[in-house]
Design a protein around this motif. Structure first.
Motif, short mmCIF file in Angstrom:
data_model
loop_
_atom_site.label_atom_id
_atom_site.label_comp_id
_atom_site.label_asym_id
_atom_site.label_seq_id
_atom_site.Cartn_x
_atom_site.Cartn_y
_atom_site.Cartn_z
N VAL A 59 -30.36 -32.50 37.10
CA VAL A 59 -30.48 -31.06 37.42
C VAL A 59 -29.17 -30.46 37.90
N ALA A 60 -28.22 -31.28 38.34
CA ALA A 60 -27.01 -30.77 38.99
C ALA A 60 -26.20 -29.88 38.05
N ALA A 61 -26.02 -30.32 36.80
CA ALA A 61 -25.20 -29.53 35.87
C ALA A 61 -25.80 -28.15 35.63
N ASP A 62 -27.12 -28.08 35.51
CA ASP A 62 -27.77 -26.78 35.29
C ASP A 62 -27.54 -25.83 36.46
N LEU A 63 -27.57 -26.37 37.67
CA LEU A 63 -27.35 -25.52 38.85
C LEU A 63 -25.89 -25.08 38.95
N VAL A 64 -24.96 -25.94 38.53
CA VAL A 64 -23.56 -25.54 38.51
C VAL A 64 -23.34 -24.46 37.45
N ARG A 65 -24.07 -24.52 36.35
CA ARG A 65 -24.00 -23.45 35.35
C ARG A 65 -24.41 -22.10 35.95
N LEU A 66 -25.42 -22.11 36.81
CA LEU A 66 -25.82 -20.87 37.49
C LEU A 66 -24.69 -20.35 38.37
N PHE A 67 -24.01 -21.26 39.05
CA PHE A 67 -22.86 -20.89 39.89
C PHE A 67 -21.75 -20.26 39.04
N LEU A 68 -21.41 -20.90 37.93
CA LEU A 68 -20.32 -20.40 37.09
C LEU A 68 -20.69 -19.09 36.40
N ALA A 69 -21.96 -18.95 36.00
CA ALA A 69 -22.40 -17.71 35.37
C ALA A 69 -22.30 -16.55 36.36
N GLU A 70 -22.66 -16.80 37.61
CA GLU A 70 -22.56 -15.76 38.64
C GLU A 70 -21.10 -15.40 38.89
N LEU A 71 -20.25 -16.40 38.93
CA LEU A 71 -18.82 -16.16 39.14
C LEU A 71 -18.26 -15.33 37.99
N ASP A 72 -18.67 -15.65 36.78
CA ASP A 72 -18.23 -14.90 35.60
C ASP A 72 -18.72 -13.46 35.66
N HIS A 73 -19.92 -13.27 36.21
CA HIS A 73 -20.49 -11.93 36.35
C HIS A 73 -19.60 -11.05 37.23
N TYR A 74 -18.98 -11.64 38.23
CA TYR A 74 -18.11 -10.89 39.13
C TYR A 74 -16.75 -10.61 38.50
N GLY A 75 -16.47 -11.22 37.35
CA GLY A 75 -15.19 -11.01 36.69
C GLY A 75 -14.02 -11.65 37.39
N LYS A 76 -14.31 -12.65 38.24
CA LYS A 76 -13.25 -13.29 39.02
C LYS A 76 -12.84 -14.65 38.46
N ALA A 77 -13.58 -15.11 37.44
CA ALA A 77 -13.32 -16.45 36.94
C ALA A 77 -11.89 -16.61 36.44
N GLY A 78 -11.34 -15.55 35.82
CA GLY A 78 -9.99 -15.64 35.27
C GLY A 78 -8.91 -15.73 36.32
N LYS A 79 -9.24 -15.44 37.57
CA LYS A 79 -8.25 -15.51 38.65
C LYS A 79 -8.24 -16.87 39.33
N ILE A 80 -9.05 -17.79 38.81
CA ILE A 80 -9.17 -19.11 39.41
C ILE A 80 -8.82 -20.17 38.38
N GLU A 81 -8.10 -21.18 38.81
CA GLU A 81 -7.94 -22.38 37.99
C GLU A 81 -8.63 -23.52 38.72
N PHE A 82 -9.57 -24.16 38.04
CA PHE A 82 -10.30 -25.26 38.65
C PHE A 82 -9.59 -26.58 38.38
N LEU A 83 -9.62 -27.44 39.36
CA LEU A 83 -9.19 -28.83 39.23
C LEU A 83 -10.46 -29.65 39.36
N THR A 84 -10.78 -30.47 38.38
CA THR A 84 -12.09 -31.11 38.35
C THR A 84 -12.01 -32.54 37.85
N GLY A 85 -13.17 -33.20 37.80
CA GLY A 85 -13.25 -34.58 37.34
C GLY A 85 -13.63 -34.66 35.88
#
Length: 378
Positions: A37-63
């Motif tokens: 279930v974790a990936a689906d909930l992270v998708r909700l997080f990223l979709a909300e972030l994209d909704h705010y139009g702020k995603a392009g101002k962030i660079e993620f460092l991930t695994g």
């Protein structure tokens, strides 16, 4: 701004299937019908972030792969992968399970030190422990709640709220607070024993109402009052024939004891009342057990988790969106002492917006043997 993102891909799998956690029991969870279930909930997080139009101002460092890369690939968000090792998979009952461990979380967190401004992790209290063990208080962290139990004060109240906190962090309009990371012994928890301790502290960006507190103990002066509430509620239940879903926690356990059933402290039990007597139909029920009885017009009896302020979504994921969709809001009885509803509202989070909206508004909470209080649900 650079932000770290670590996903614990097995977090939360034990919730709906009544395992009360996932540590060491992934195979059993899958055998009971659990799915990641974790990936689906992270998708909700990223979709909300994209909704705010702020995603392009962030660079993620991930695994790599399930630790963050796979989900980020689905969004138009810049990211870099720390490829510390190749992640393998195995298939169990048709479900792909990654071979990730707590060491992956710790290693990724250590490698992010000095490279990111904030570390986001998706998991529960065990994942929070791993992060804090790796970085101590050298980097602000925020949890995207995807686990079964999230009693530490480092989690946003929902994945969407985690995105809102991140936006405020980008604006520099959050306050940083020191919060406790708490966890319990999951094996003891599955046997109705609560062995909790504080494992460390973390620096957390806090926005009022968007970041939860820590689970609190019941004040000693409310113990006697709670006994009286439990007795009154149990008497009323015995007067009304039907099926009841009795939730988790010490408040509801008192009611179970007065009904004369051998119910669980930390699980959900299905009880039938007939002619003034209660019969335990299913002890420690999973989501699928509850679904089996939803056509019988059951009533739900739950409490508010002290400090967290949640009715549904913390420690009782057996009450899934699918279960709650089938039960009218008026069939939900909430029992709580005044200290548990001292805030302005209580929360629900099922991951399904339609179901959450159905539950929002106002609900009556039994706060004494003879008194109810109307409380806002958000």
């Amino acid at each position: 701004m650079r932000v770290g993102l670590i996903i614990n891909p097995i977090a939360g799998m034990g919730g709906k299937v009544a395992l009360k956690g996932t540590d060491g029991v992934v195979d059993e969870a899958v055998r009971r019908g659990a799915r990641p279930v974790a990936a689906d909930l992270v998708r909700l997080f990223l979709a909300e972030l994209d909704h705010y139009g702020k995603a392009g101002k962030i660079e993620f460092l991930t695994g790599p792969r399930p630790l963050g890369e796979d989900v980020l690939k689905e969004f138009d968000i810049p990211f870099e992968v720390i490829g510390h090792r190749e992640i393998g998979y195995r298939v169990l009952d048709g479900v792909e399970i990654p071979d990730t461990t707590s060491e992956d979380t710790k290693e990724l967190a250590r490698r992010m030190l000095g490279k990111v401004d904030l570390l986001l992790f998706a998991g529960g209290d065990g994942t929070a422990r791993d992060v804090v063990e790796a970085i101590d208080e050298n980097l602000p962290i925020l949890g995207i709640p995807t686990g079964v139990k999230m009693y530490s004060g480092v989690f946003a109240t929902s994945p969407e709220d985690a995105a809102r906190v991140l936006v405020e962090f980008l604006h520099g309009s959050v306050k940083l607070e020191e919060r406790e990371v708490r966890d319990i012994d999951e094996d003891a928890y599955r046997h109705d024993e609560v062995k909790a301790r504080t494992y460390g502290k973390a620096i957390v960006p806090v926005v009022e109402t968007l970041v939860q507190g820590s689970k609190e103990r019941l004040p000693l002066d409310e113990e006697e009052e709670l006994e009286a509430i439990a007795e009154a509620v149990a008497e009323e239940i015995l007067e009304r024939d039907g099926v009841y879903f009795l939730g988790s926690g010490s408040t509801i356990k008192r009611i179970k004891d007065r009904l004369g059933i051998d119910g669980t402290l930390l699980g959900v039990d299905v009880v039938e009342v007939r002619d003034g007597k209660a019969e335990l139909l299913v002890k420690d029920a999973a989501e699928r057990d509850l679904l089996h009885f939803t056509d019988r017009g059951p009533k739900i009896v739950v409490t508010v988790i002290g400090g967290l302020g949640f009715l549904f979504g913390r420690g009782n994921q057996q009450f899934s969106a699918e279960v709650l969709r089938r039960i009218p809001k008026e069939n939900i009885l909430v029992v709580a002492t005044p200290s548990k509803i001292a805030g302005s509202a209580v929360r629900v989070y099922t991951g399904d917006r339609e179901v959450d909206e159905k539950l929002r508004g106002y609900i009556r909470v039994r706060v004494s043997p003879w008194m109810e209080r109307v409380v806002r649900v958000v």
